[in-house]
Design a protein around this motif. Structure first.
Motif, PDB file in Angstrom:
ATOM      1  N   HIS A  89       0.818  -1.216   0.000  1.00 31.69           N
ATOM      2  CA  HIS A  89       0.000   0.000   0.000  1.00 31.69           C
ATOM      3  C   HIS A  89       0.853   1.269   0.000  1.00 31.69           C
ATOM      4  O   HIS A  89       0.336   2.352  -0.246  1.00 31.69           O
ATOM      5  CB  HIS A  89      -0.928   0.002   1.219  1.00 31.69           C
ATOM      6  CG  HIS A  89      -0.178  -0.065   2.514  1.00 31.69           C
ATOM      7  ND1 HIS A  89       0.399  -1.229   2.962  1.00 31.69           N
ATOM      8  CD2 HIS A  89       0.128   0.881   3.422  1.00 31.69           C
ATOM      9  CE1 HIS A  89       1.005  -1.002   4.096  1.00 31.69           C
ATOM     10  NE2 HIS A  89       0.861   0.276   4.405  1.00 31.69           N
ATOM     11  N   ALA A  90       2.128   1.142   0.258  1.00 27.40           N
ATOM     12  CA  ALA A  90       2.999   2.320   0.360  1.00 27.40           C
ATOM     13  C   ALA A  90       4.322   2.059  -0.351  1.00 27.40           C
ATOM     14  O   ALA A  90       5.388   2.186   0.241  1.00 27.40           O
ATOM     15  CB  ALA A  90       3.237   2.660   1.827  1.00 27.40           C
TER      16      ALA A  90
ATOM     17  N   VAL B 135      -1.955  -3.326   2.897  1.00 27.02           N
ATOM     18  CA  VAL B 135      -1.928  -4.558   2.108  1.00 27.02           C
ATOM     19  C   VAL B 135      -0.471  -5.000   2.098  1.00 27.02           C
ATOM     20  O   VAL B 135       0.414  -4.218   1.732  1.00 27.02           O
ATOM     21  CB  VAL B 135      -2.435  -4.317   0.665  1.00 27.02           C
ATOM     22  CG1 VAL B 135      -2.349  -5.596  -0.155  1.00 27.02           C
ATOM     23  CG2 VAL B 135      -3.850  -3.762   0.666  1.00 27.02           C
ATOM     24  N   TYR B 136      -0.202  -6.236   2.513  1.00 23.27           N
ATOM     25  CA  TYR B 136       1.164  -6.703   2.733  1.00 23.27           C
ATOM     26  C   TYR B 136       1.428  -7.991   1.966  1.00 23.27           C
ATOM     27  O   TYR B 136       0.548  -8.843   1.840  1.00 23.27           O
ATOM     28  CB  TYR B 136       1.409  -6.947   4.227  1.00 23.27           C
ATOM     29  CG  TYR B 136       1.173  -5.718   5.054  1.00 23.27           C
ATOM     30  CD1 TYR B 136       2.200  -4.815   5.287  1.00 23.27           C
ATOM     31  CD2 TYR B 136      -0.077  -5.439   5.586  1.00 23.27           C
ATOM     32  CE1 TYR B 136       1.989  -3.668   6.024  1.00 23.27           C
ATOM     33  CE2 TYR B 136      -0.302  -4.293   6.327  1.00 23.27           C
ATOM     34  CZ  TYR B 136       0.734  -3.416   6.545  1.00 23.27           C
ATOM     35  OH  TYR B 136       0.518  -2.275   7.273  1.00 23.27           O
ATOM     36  N   LEU B 137       2.661  -8.145   1.495  1.00 19.94           N
ATOM     37  CA  LEU B 137       3.105  -9.357   0.814  1.00 19.94           C
ATOM     38  C   LEU B 137       4.199 -10.001   1.649  1.00 19.94           C
ATOM     39  O   LEU B 137       5.188  -9.350   1.996  1.00 19.94           O
ATOM     40  CB  LEU B 137       3.642  -9.020  -0.584  1.00 19.94           C
ATOM     41  CG  LEU B 137       4.292 -10.158  -1.362  1.00 19.94           C
ATOM     42  CD1 LEU B 137       3.258 -11.225  -1.726  1.00 19.94           C
ATOM     43  CD2 LEU B 137       4.974  -9.633  -2.608  1.00 19.94           C
ATOM     44  N   LEU B 138       4.027 -11.283   1.962  1.00 21.70           N
ATOM     45  CA  LEU B 138       4.986 -12.039   2.763  1.00 21.70           C
ATOM     46  C   LEU B 138       5.593 -13.140   1.894  1.00 21.70           C
ATOM     47  O   LEU B 138       4.854 -13.901   1.258  1.00 21.70           O
ATOM     48  CB  LEU B 138       4.287 -12.649   3.974  1.00 21.70           C
ATOM     49  CG  LEU B 138       5.216 -13.394   4.922  1.00 21.70           C
ATOM     50  CD1 LEU B 138       5.516 -12.523   6.126  1.00 21.70           C
ATOM     51  CD2 LEU B 138       4.597 -14.684   5.363  1.00 21.70           C
ATOM     52  N   ASP B 139       6.921 -13.219   1.868  1.00 15.11           N
ATOM     53  CA  ASP B 139       7.653 -14.244   1.123  1.00 15.11           C
ATOM     54  C   ASP B 139       8.423 -15.093   2.118  1.00 15.11           C
ATOM     55  O   ASP B 139       9.334 -14.599   2.789  1.00 15.11           O
ATOM     56  CB  ASP B 139       8.617 -13.574   0.137  1.00 15.11           C
ATOM     57  CG  ASP B 139       9.692 -14.526  -0.370  1.00 15.11           C
ATOM     58  OD1 ASP B 139       9.394 -15.713  -0.553  1.00 15.11           O
ATOM     59  OD2 ASP B 139      10.828 -14.063  -0.589  1.00 15.11           O
TER      60      ASP B 139
ATOM     61  N   TRP C   9      -1.752 -10.258   2.656  1.00 15.95           N
ATOM     62  CA  TRP C   9      -2.701  -9.972   3.733  1.00 15.95           C
ATOM     63  C   TRP C   9      -3.348  -8.625   3.437  1.00 15.95           C
ATOM     64  O   TRP C   9      -2.640  -7.631   3.237  1.00 15.95           O
ATOM     65  CB  TRP C   9      -1.978  -9.944   5.078  1.00 15.95           C
ATOM     66  CG  TRP C   9      -2.870  -9.811   6.272  1.00 15.95           C
ATOM     67  CD1 TRP C   9      -3.537 -10.815   6.916  1.00 15.95           C
ATOM     68  CD2 TRP C   9      -3.186  -8.615   6.990  1.00 15.95           C
ATOM     69  NE1 TRP C   9      -4.234 -10.311   7.982  1.00 15.95           N
ATOM     70  CE2 TRP C   9      -4.045  -8.961   8.046  1.00 15.95           C
ATOM     71  CE3 TRP C   9      -2.830  -7.278   6.830  1.00 15.95           C
ATOM     72  CZ2 TRP C   9      -4.536  -8.028   8.947  1.00 15.95           C
ATOM     73  CZ3 TRP C   9      -3.323  -6.341   7.721  1.00 15.95           C
ATOM     74  CH2 TRP C   9      -4.170  -6.723   8.766  1.00 15.95           C
ATOM     75  N   VAL C  10      -4.684  -8.606   3.382  1.00 11.37           N
ATOM     76  CA  VAL C  10      -5.436  -7.395   3.065  1.00 11.37           C
ATOM     77  C   VAL C  10      -6.162  -6.949   4.322  1.00 11.37           C
ATOM     78  O   VAL C  10      -7.015  -7.670   4.841  1.00 11.37           O
ATOM     79  CB  VAL C  10      -6.454  -7.652   1.932  1.00 11.37           C
ATOM     80  CG1 VAL C  10      -7.189  -6.376   1.578  1.00 11.37           C
ATOM     81  CG2 VAL C  10      -5.764  -8.233   0.713  1.00 11.37           C
TER      82      VAL C  10
ATOM     83  N   ILE D 243      -4.178 -15.225  -0.906  1.00 10.19           N
ATOM     84  CA  ILE D 243      -4.622 -13.931  -0.405  1.00 10.19           C
ATOM     85  C   ILE D 243      -5.480 -14.157   0.823  1.00 10.19           C
ATOM     86  O   ILE D 243      -6.384 -14.991   0.829  1.00 10.19           O
ATOM     87  CB  ILE D 243      -5.392 -13.161  -1.493  1.00 10.19           C
ATOM     88  CG1 ILE D 243      -4.454 -12.912  -2.675  1.00 10.19           C
ATOM     89  CG2 ILE D 243      -5.941 -11.855  -0.930  1.00 10.19           C
ATOM     90  CD1 ILE D 243      -5.104 -12.297  -3.875  1.00 10.19           C
ATOM     91  N   CYS D 244      -5.171 -13.417   1.868  1.00  7.90           N
ATOM     92  CA  CYS D 244      -5.845 -13.533   3.160  1.00  7.90           C
ATOM     93  C   CYS D 244      -6.438 -12.188   3.532  1.00  7.90           C
ATOM     94  O   CYS D 244      -5.736 -11.183   3.523  1.00  7.90           O
ATOM     95  CB  CYS D 244      -4.833 -13.986   4.203  1.00  7.90           C
ATOM     96  SG  CYS D 244      -5.337 -13.774   5.912  1.00  7.90           S
ATOM     97  N   ARG D 245      -7.698 -12.175   3.867  1.00  3.41           N
ATOM     98  CA  ARG D 245      -8.320 -10.957   4.377  1.00  3.41           C
ATOM     99  C   ARG D 245      -8.197 -10.935   5.897  1.00  3.41           C
ATOM    100  O   ARG D 245      -8.210 -11.979   6.547  1.00  3.41           O
ATOM    101  CB  ARG D 245      -9.793 -10.908   3.997  1.00  3.41           C
ATOM    102  CG  ARG D 245     -10.026 -10.630   2.546  1.00  3.41           C
ATOM    103  CD  ARG D 245     -11.491 -10.478   2.280  1.00  3.41           C
ATOM    104  NE  ARG D 245     -11.712 -10.016   0.931  1.00  3.41           N
ATOM    105  CZ  ARG D 245     -12.864 -10.093   0.330  1.00  3.41           C
ATOM    106  NH1 ARG D 245     -13.916 -10.595   0.947  1.00  3.41           N
ATOM    107  NH2 ARG D 245     -12.994  -9.642  -0.903  1.00  3.41           N
TER     108      ARG D 245
END
Length: 188
Positions: free
Chosen positions: A45-46, A78-82, A90-91, A147-149
């Motif tokens: 998101h940033a 909104v985040y992306l994890l690797d 994660w939203v 994708i996880c809310r």
């Protein structure tokens, strides 16, 4: 390492997940192992300008990773994890609807999926797709994207167990990262 799915105590990791993680860990390169033990977390998101592009032949630039702590996560994000095994987005419940509409398609059940690649790299979707493409290119097996809310009872615990800097509720996981490092220094 003790907080990873391969070695984590407690009942929140199923036996088949633990076996899969141990089997994959056995064949990982050092770079993959580093991301498995300490996953990378990116705030989608940033994204700063110039991130996730290869303009003018410059090398690909990942966004700055965030600390793996719940303090780094906000409902507006909104985040992306690797974690070297998969990619998890994660939203947050209060994430910008315009951003969510630009990134995700929803099916009739309300399940989210990442929109197809737009072909350009300056939009949030283009940058996100570039990050995912670059992560997948650096891993031998294909990384699945889930994708996880916020509030999802099945997927959210999986996302939050990767936040290794926080306390965990299992034997051996009661230390935060800073407490663990202090403990090691006292006893070394």
């Amino acid at each position: 390492l003790l907080k990873s799915a391969a070695f984590r105590g407690g009942a929140d990791v199923r036996a088949d997940e633990r076996s899969f993680a141990l089997q994959r860990l056995d064949g990982m390169s050092p770079a993959q192992t580093r991301s498995f033990v300490y996953p990378r977390l990116f705030g989608l998101h940033a994204l700063p300008p110039g991130t996730a592009t290869t303009a003018n032949g410059a090398p690909f630039s990942f966004p700055p990773p965030l600390n793996l702590s719940a303090e780094s996560i906000a409902s507006e994000g909104v985040y992306l994890l690797d974690d070297s095994l998969s990619l998890l987005v994660w939203v947050g419940a209060a994430a910008d609807p315009a951003l969510c509409n630009s990134l995700f398609d929803a099916d009739e059940r309300g399940e989210l999926s990442l929109k197809p690649d737009p072909g350009e790299t300056e939009s949030p979707l283009g940058k996100t797709r570039s990050i995912v493409r670059e992560l997948r290119a650096t891993r031998p097996p294909f990384l699945a994207l889930d994708i996880c809310r916020e509030g999802d009872p099945q997927k959210q615990p999986v996302f939050f167990r990767h936040l290794v800097e926080d306390h965990a509720n299992f034997a051996g996981g009661q230390f935060s990262y800073s407490e663990f490092m202090a403990h090691i220094q006292r006893h070394a």
